[in-house]
Design an enzyme around this catalytic site. Structure first.
Site, short mmCIF file in Angstrom:
data_model
loop_
_atom_site.label_atom_id
_atom_site.label_comp_id
_atom_site.label_asym_id
_atom_site.label_seq_id
_atom_site.Cartn_x
_atom_site.Cartn_y
_atom_site.Cartn_z
N GLU A 1 0.84 -1.19 0.00
CA GLU A 1 0.00 0.00 0.00
C GLU A 1 0.89 1.25 0.00
O GLU A 1 1.86 1.28 0.74
CB GLU A 1 -0.92 0.05 1.23
CG GLU A 1 -2.00 1.11 1.06
CD GLU A 1 -2.94 1.22 2.26
OE1 GLU A 1 -2.57 0.78 3.36
OE2 GLU A 1 -4.03 1.78 2.08
N ALA B 1 2.09 -0.79 10.71
CA ALA B 1 1.40 -2.05 10.52
C ALA B 1 0.59 -1.95 9.24
O ALA B 1 0.19 -0.86 8.86
CB ALA B 1 0.49 -2.32 11.71
N MET B 2 0.36 -3.08 8.60
CA MET B 2 -0.33 -3.06 7.32
C MET B 2 -1.33 -4.20 7.24
O MET B 2 -0.99 -5.35 7.46
CB MET B 2 0.71 -3.13 6.19
CG MET B 2 0.11 -3.25 4.80
SD MET B 2 -0.90 -1.79 4.36
CE MET B 2 -2.11 -2.57 3.28
N ASN C 1 -2.75 -6.30 5.29
CA ASN C 1 -2.88 -7.30 4.23
C ASN C 1 -3.91 -8.33 4.67
O ASN C 1 -3.86 -8.82 5.79
CB ASN C 1 -1.54 -7.99 4.00
CG ASN C 1 -0.39 -7.01 4.01
OD1 ASN C 1 -0.32 -6.14 3.16
ND2 ASN C 1 0.47 -7.12 5.02
N GLU D 1 -5.97 -2.59 12.78
CA GLU D 1 -5.68 -3.41 11.60
C GLU D 1 -6.77 -4.46 11.38
O GLU D 1 -7.15 -4.75 10.25
CB GLU D 1 -4.31 -4.08 11.74
CG GLU D 1 -3.14 -3.11 11.82
CD GLU D 1 -3.06 -2.13 10.67
OE1 GLU D 1 -3.50 -2.48 9.55
OE2 GLU D 1 -2.60 -1.00 10.88
N GLU E 1 -9.21 4.47 6.54
CA GLU E 1 -8.37 4.82 7.69
C GLU E 1 -9.13 5.53 8.80
O GLU E 1 -8.90 5.27 9.98
CB GLU E 1 -7.17 5.66 7.23
CG GLU E 1 -6.24 4.91 6.28
CD GLU E 1 -5.71 3.61 6.87
OE1 GLU E 1 -5.86 3.40 8.09
OE2 GLU E 1 -5.17 2.80 6.09
ZN LIG Z 1 -5.09 1.71 8.77
#
Ligand SMILES: [Zn+2]
Length: 917
Positions: free
Chosen positions: A192, A325-326, A328, A361, A383
């Site tokens: 991202e 943090a992501m 996925n 997340e 977000e």
């Molecule tokens: Zn986020």
């Protein structure tokens, strides 16, 4: 995504997440609605609708913005990647099933820093001359020998690419193994916003959902992880080949691949397997995260009404590469210290941080992954929502943390940060702000969209809206929205439609002012003797002359202190409250849940000051924040803020003291070099000392976890304010700690080490550095290196800065060391001088989101207007066009600081003189 490293920016904050009410449930029920909709309001409503140009439409694939033509849609990818760790490259191949919707002579997809070695369509090889790659536009164009007709086709590509050092596309992370200390390396990905195209050529725009099936070749002793469970694993020459099950239809940026010598611990919720995965020897440190994940997943399964749709959910700790943090899908990645918790050395703040990041997340698994924003102009849908939902869930299970009240995500416990809503409002008051929903045309603009407005104003608005619609109705709307749009994309209009259906209110009309125009209002309160209280709204600004005036529909809440609570939808420039007793205090914006400021006339303010002990801590913090903002805006003198602070009842409430600490810390840094600095430090000590005396150095049994956090904050701040007793106390405890590490509680370590670092001589500096080098705990390492950035001695600053271009810290942390020095040392000049000379090496360690703002960010610590010209001329010759918004923000910040410093010093002097008289 959480916490992209934005540390070098304004005020040096780099977290995200946060606030609303502690008790939303009881709150919304106790509200009595007084809806006043005079005739004029209808007119204004009409005006607002015509002012807010082109109200957004629900999701429609064909009308979604983007670079790629919509005639060709990928439906399934089969991708195979073989990485080569000797030269950090990889070789890949893929077959993409395509649905051609109208005949084409060309295929256009995304690719970046990939070399396409062969291409064929429906089995027919294209000549190399038919393949064009454009790294600037990030496009791959294949010219076809003949027209490709409507229907299903298959594209096959062979390609090679790079394994990067920074968290972009496929990247490698060197780390020291737990226990053995052996040097190891592992692989991870970060896609991202627009970096999946660095891993495989693809239709890399969120609306092009497809199934992805990944196959990788890795060393035999490695564990490979992706979005879905492993479908097949077999030994082949040079390692093993691992094939994962295909994903459900999803956006390309949600793919993930992680591999290395990894361990995991696991649990189960219904049919979902949950694992915490970390480098060998560290999985057990994921125990807390695993337990929290189980709790959070159950909560979300219920809240969203659609259970988590994948067979497994992995929480993966990465020892570097990126800072946050992501989300996925099915394989969330975290920077190690935001996932792993060591009861022996981690602080209470780390624990809270982990929970909040997990909750954020995991909310994305629905909001973002199952339902995805159509285009990056609606990033806030992902977000803002995940930030709000994560805070709500965290607050639900951990009321003791005062989540809605507490300061923003304490990513870095050694540094005081602003309250999340406040952080967003501070930026939103400036000329450099933008609407929550903003036009995004390029990849660079998509990367720049990850800012406070997107995350925090988004969250703040949702909190205000939920409190206005009521908790149950809001949740019903969310359930409808998720169910109607699962495995698809949406725009903000889809969300408002679902909430309007659930509430029978025109949510889109209320929301438009908040999401489609910049800024926010201040409501002016003037009392009249007859019980009437006229209200007017205007745009609230700081350092922004001649701002265009705007109008909002404000869901106002208010109460006569000790009496009823009520709401009023203020749709016009003016409104009035009736029957307010002239001798009773009136408080607007209950619990500070609304995203607006309130300016009271003097009689109202005096009544509020008298009623402070009767107000809840949320309302007191709200008054403090508004008073300070009015001082910054120049519409009130500093005596408004300090007069309020001095009248506060004695308390050890975290949020209230943190608000003070945040303000005092800001001023303490602003006044470096100013003749009033010493006088201010003295005054600030006198404000904080009584609370510290109450708490003392040592924890008392049974005290709340927020007290431990406050103690650390007070020690750190009083140390910075040159309190000699605190500095001595820190030094004594540090000596004891060297002899016996157990003697110092984890909660106090960041603050005490920071104070020791601030006043360190060379011997102490060396000791801190040696400790930092030795430890394999990322959290401890960070504490030591943070302490090094505190030093104010130019000689030692020059020893600290070069660490940023060594391998001592993970790349994402190393590079922000310079920003920390700029902020903490009182020598932003030395930090900038170093960065300018070493810019190439520094930028080599930054991810896509950080690049544009790195250099401008270092200027935000200056209060000297001469730096404006320097930044502008540097930007002109050295920075790319997408940096312009960050340069403009930095210029605004320098100008604001320069002006505010002068004004503040004069007023402060007068305030202190008056008190001493
Ligand atoms: Zn986020």
């Amino acid at each position: 995504m959480v916490g992209r490293d934005r540390r070098a920016r304004r005020g040096g904050r780099f977290g995200e997440l946060s606030l609303p009410l502690r008790n939303v449930r009881n709150q919304s029920r106790s509200l009595i609605r007084h809806m006043r909709v005079p005739l004029l309001a209808f007119l204004v409503l009409f005006l607002i609708r015509s002012l807010v140009a082109a109200v957004e439409k629900p999701f429609n694939f064909n009308e979604t913005p983007g670079k790629l033509p919509k005639e060709v849609v990928p439906t399934e990818y089969a991708i195979r990647i073989v990485s080569n760790l000797d030269n950090f490259t990889f070789a890949g191949s893929e077959t993409v099933k395509l649905n051609v919707r109208s005949p084409v002579r060309q295929l256009m997809l995304n690719g970046l820093e990939l070399k396409i070695e062969a291409a064929s369509v429906d089995g027919k090889e294209l000549p190399l001359s038919a393949i064009k790659t454009d790294n600037e536009k990030e496009l791959v164009t294949l010219t076809l020998p003949s027209e490709l007709g409507v229907g299903d086709h298959a594209l096959t590509l062979r390609f090679t690419g790079k394994i990067n050092q920074q968290g972009q596309g496929l990247f490698y992370m060197p780390y020291q193994e737990q226990g053995s200390g052996a040097r190891k390396v592992m692989l991870g990905t970060q896609f991202e916003a627009t970096d999946a195209r660095r891993f495989f050529p693809c239709w890399d725009e969120p609306a092009f959902r497809a199934r992805f099936q990944l196959t990788v070749v890795v060393p035999e002793n490695w564990l490979a992880v992706s979005n879905m469970p492993i479908e097949r694993e077999q030994k082949i020459g040079g390692g093993k080949e691992v094939r994962f099950a295909p994903t459900p239809p999803m956006s390309s940026y949600l793919n993930v691949f992680v591999a290395g010598e990894l361990d995991f611990i696991e649990s189960q919720v219904g049919r979902t397997q949950i694992r915490v995965i970390a480098t060998k020897g560290k999985a057990e440190l994921g125990r807390y995260a695993l337990e929290a994940s189980v709790q959070i997943l159950k909560y979300y399964n219920d809240y969203f009404g659609v259970p988590y749709p994948l067979p497994k959910l992995d929480q993966i700790a990465l020892p570097g590469g990126f800072g946050g943090a992501m989300e996925n899908w099915g394989g969330i990645t975290y920077y190690e210290s935001t996932l792993l918790f060591d009861p022996k050395s981690s602080s209470a703040e780390t624990k809270q941080n982990i929970y909040e990041v997990l909750a954020h997340e995991m909310a994305h698994m629905w909001f973002g992954d199952l339902v995805t924003m159509a285009w990056w102009d609606n990033l806030w849908l992902n977000e803002g929502f995940a930030s709000w939902m994560g805070s709500k869930c965290t607050a639900h299970f951990n009321p003791q943390w005062e989540v809605w009240l507490a300061r923003e995500l304490p990513r870095d416990p050694a540094r005081r940060t602003g309250i999340a809503k406040e952080a967003a409002m501070q930026g939103d008051a400036r000329s450099t702000t933008h609407p929550i929903q903003q036009r995004v045309a390029t990849e660079a603009e998509a990367n720049s969209a990850f800012d406070d407005i997107t995350y925090k104003k988004g969250q703040s608005f949702l909190r205000m809206l939920e409190s206005f619609l009521s908790e149950d109705i809001f949740r019903d709307g969310i359930r409808q929205y998720i169910d109607a749009h699962k495995y698809s994309n949406t725009t903000t209009a889809d969300l408002w439609n679902a909430l309007s259906d659930a509430s029978n209110k025109s949510v889109g009309e209320i929301a438009a002012g908040w999401t489609e125009q910049p800024g926010f209002p201040v409501v002016n309160v003037k009392r009249k003797a007859d019980g009437k209280v006229p209200l007017t709204q205007e745009r609230f600004t700081v350092n922004f002359k001649n701002a265009p005036s705007l109008l909002w529909q404000i869901p106002l809440t208010y109460s006569v202190v000790g009496g009823i609570r009520a709401t009023l939808l203020m749709t016009d420039k003016t409104a009035a409250l009736e029957n307010i007793p002239a001798d009773r205090a009136l408080k607007l914006n209950l619990n500070g849940a609304g995203n607006y400021r309130v300016e009271y006339d003097d009689p109202s303010w005096q009544l509020l000051l008298k009623s402070l002990p009767k107000l809840g801590v949320e309302d007191r913090v709200n008054l403090m924040s508004d008073a300070w903002a009015l001082v910054q805006a120049g519409t009130a003198p500093v005596s408004l803020y300090f007069g309020l602070v001095e009248k506060l009842p004695a308390s050890t409430d975290l949020a209230e003291r943190e608000q003070m600490i945040d303000v005092l810390d800001f001023i303490n840094r602003l006044l470096v070099g100013n003749p009033q600095h010493g006088k201010f430090q003295h005054y600030a000590q006198s404000l904080l000392r009584p609370t510290f005396e109450t708490l003392g150095w040592e924890p008392k049994s049974g005290e709340s976890p927020t007290v431990a956090t406050l103690r650390g904050s007070l020690i750190g701040t009083l140390g910075d304010l040159s309190d000699p007793e605190i500095i001595d106390g820190c030094r004594v405890r540090f000596e004891k700690y060297l002899a016996n590490p157990k003697s110092l509680l984890p909660d106090l370590r960041p603050a005490i080490l920071a104070v020791v670092g601030r006043y360190a001589d060379e011997k102490t500096w060396n000791k801190l550095h040696e400790l930092g080098l030795k430890t394999t705990s990322i959290e401890e390492k960070q504490n030591y290196y943070n302490a090094l950035t505190e030093t104010t001695d130019p000689k030692l600053i020059k020893k600290t800065l070069p660490i940023a271009i060594t391998d001592e810290l993970p790349t994402s942390r190393a590079v922000f060391l310079v920003g920390r020095v700029g902020r903490n040392s009182g020598h932003p000049d030395l930090a900038w001088e170093f960065a300018r000379k070493n810019m190439k090496a520094l930028l080599g360690k930054i991810d896509a989101a950080g690049m544009n703002r790195y250099a401008p960010g270092l200027f935000t610590f200056f209060s000297d207007e001469s730096r404006v010209a320097e930044l502008k001329s540097y930007a002109k010759t050295n920075l790319p066009a997408p940096s312009v918004p960050d340069v403009t923000k930095a210029v605004d910040e320098i100008q604001f600081r320069a002006e505010f410093q002068k004004r503040f010093a004069i007023q402060l002097n007068a305030w202190i003189e008056k008190k001493n008289r």
